[in-house]
Design an enzyme around this catalytic site. Sequence first.
Site, short mmCIF file in Angstrom:
data_model
loop_
_atom_site.label_atom_id
_atom_site.label_comp_id
_atom_site.label_asym_id
_atom_site.label_seq_id
_atom_site.Cartn_x
_atom_site.Cartn_y
_atom_site.Cartn_z
N ARG A 128 0.81 -1.23 0.00
CA ARG A 128 0.00 0.00 0.00
C ARG A 128 0.84 1.28 0.00
NH1 ARG A 128 -2.74 -3.65 3.30
NH2 ARG A 128 -4.78 -4.28 2.43
N LYS A 150 2.40 10.90 -11.99
CA LYS A 150 1.48 10.03 -12.74
C LYS A 150 2.19 8.72 -13.03
CE LYS A 150 -1.13 11.78 -16.03
NZ LYS A 150 -1.61 12.59 -17.18
N GLU A 192 8.04 16.60 -26.37
CA GLU A 192 7.48 17.10 -25.11
C GLU A 192 8.01 18.48 -24.77
OE1 GLU A 192 5.04 15.83 -23.52
OE2 GLU A 192 4.95 13.71 -24.05
N LYS A 234 6.25 22.32 -15.93
CA LYS A 234 5.42 21.23 -15.43
C LYS A 234 5.24 21.31 -13.92
CE LYS A 234 4.32 16.41 -15.79
NZ LYS A 234 4.54 15.11 -16.48
N GLU A 244 -4.91 16.43 -11.95
CA GLU A 244 -5.48 16.65 -13.27
C GLU A 244 -6.98 16.97 -13.22
OE1 GLU A 244 -3.50 14.76 -16.95
OE2 GLU A 244 -5.32 13.61 -16.64
N ARG A 248 -3.98 20.80 -15.25
CA ARG A 248 -2.97 19.84 -15.63
C ARG A 248 -3.32 19.10 -16.91
NH1 ARG A 248 0.24 15.45 -11.75
NH2 ARG A 248 1.42 14.50 -13.46
N ASN A 252 -1.71 17.50 -21.84
CA ASN A 252 -2.03 16.45 -22.81
C ASN A 252 -2.19 16.99 -24.22
OD1 ASN A 252 -2.21 14.00 -21.15
ND2 ASN A 252 -3.84 15.11 -20.11
N HIS A 255 -1.95 14.64 -27.13
CA HIS A 255 -1.92 13.28 -26.62
C HIS A 255 -3.16 12.46 -26.96
CE1 HIS A 255 1.58 14.79 -24.60
NE2 HIS A 255 1.76 13.70 -23.90
N HIS A 259 -2.01 9.15 -28.39
CA HIS A 259 -2.28 7.87 -27.74
C HIS A 259 -3.06 6.94 -28.65
CE1 HIS A 259 -1.78 9.56 -23.36
NE2 HIS A 259 -0.64 9.34 -23.96
N HIS A 272 6.40 7.18 -28.11
CA HIS A 272 5.41 8.11 -27.56
C HIS A 272 5.62 9.52 -28.10
CE1 HIS A 272 2.69 10.07 -24.77
NE2 HIS A 272 3.68 10.84 -24.36
#
Length: 385
Positions: A128, A150, A192, A234, A244, A248, A252, A255, A259, A272
């Site tokens: 955990r 993330k 990026e 960032k 997000e 935030r 993307n 993206h 993606h 990517h």
Amino acid sequence: MSEDRPLANTATLNVDLGDRSYPIYIGADLLQQPDLLARHIPGEQAVVISNTTVAPLYAETLRSGLAQFKHVELVVLPDGEQYKSLDTLGTIFDALVDKQCDRQTTLIALGGGVIGDITGFAAASYQRGVPFIQIPTTLLSQVDSSVGGKTGVNHPRAKNMIGAFYQPRCVIADIRTLDTLPERELSAGLAEIIKYGLLWDTDFLDWIEANLSKLRARDETALRHAITRSCAIKADIVNQDEREGGLRALLNLGHTFGHAIEAGMGYGKWLHGEAVGAGMCMAANLSHRLEWISASDLHRVETIVAAAGLPIRSPVELPIETLRNLMNSDKKVQSGRLRLVLMHGLGAALITDKVPENLIMETLRATHAGTASELPEPLQFTDSE
């Protein structure tokens, strides 16, 4: 976000998240300073998680240096985006159990975005939650995926669909690790960097445009500035919106298209950053159709992306209808409505769910490659976000 320089020739940025705040160190030869890493490891044991490409280059330097301070184990995973999966996550858990790792064991991600994302998710989940540290070794991971917490793995039909927000203890970006980066991976990282200029900072975009040749030549001063400014942008955004909820999501840009390209082509066929490069051009094309950016702005975006060595069109092998369907699996879809990050002027991104479907399809048709794929033959490894 605060900034200081406690180490010679090293930039230090802070991600300010209360008791989960952490530093980002950016400099050369940081892997040769094990005391910098050791100070962020609370327990006596650390497990370095890397892959078959990066481990032979840097794992022994890291392990032997850190062994002066801590007990260090090594887990080496296969390399490639296709291994960013629940099966590989299980391999990490098996190793941690076999090594009798407890809640004070720190996981250290040594690699690109795949290693960083899957190690962070393992750290968030094992017992955990155990501490973890990011040591990104690709340009893309140094400027983007290692910062912000993330973490996750891919679902076969959707990228990064399974994961958690979980912050590292620190990020150590050693510019020297970029010396061994293949050209194609370097260009993927530039996508990026360009993204930050397009969505947030036109002065930085101007600088990128003027210094792309230096960045592609791996000029250390240029790389240091590009990485530091990208991480600063960032960090500012993450400080304001860690999970997000709104702001935030602007990170993307490109993206949703990108993606979908990655999933449609099969993870690893396009890096990517390559998919994001094409995706940003697609977002710019759609922004122009909405009359939010000018034709000259659109041309400028495509010129910068192409100059970085990136594709500006979606792959001819991927049918337009398939690409559009895959976009509906994007994490930003809410209540069945596709939400897109677009540009309302360069340097000013926004997120909208009100784009007419006919304009989306016009953009997909206009930005679909009419000839064979613009990419070279795939690399044997593809460690990206």
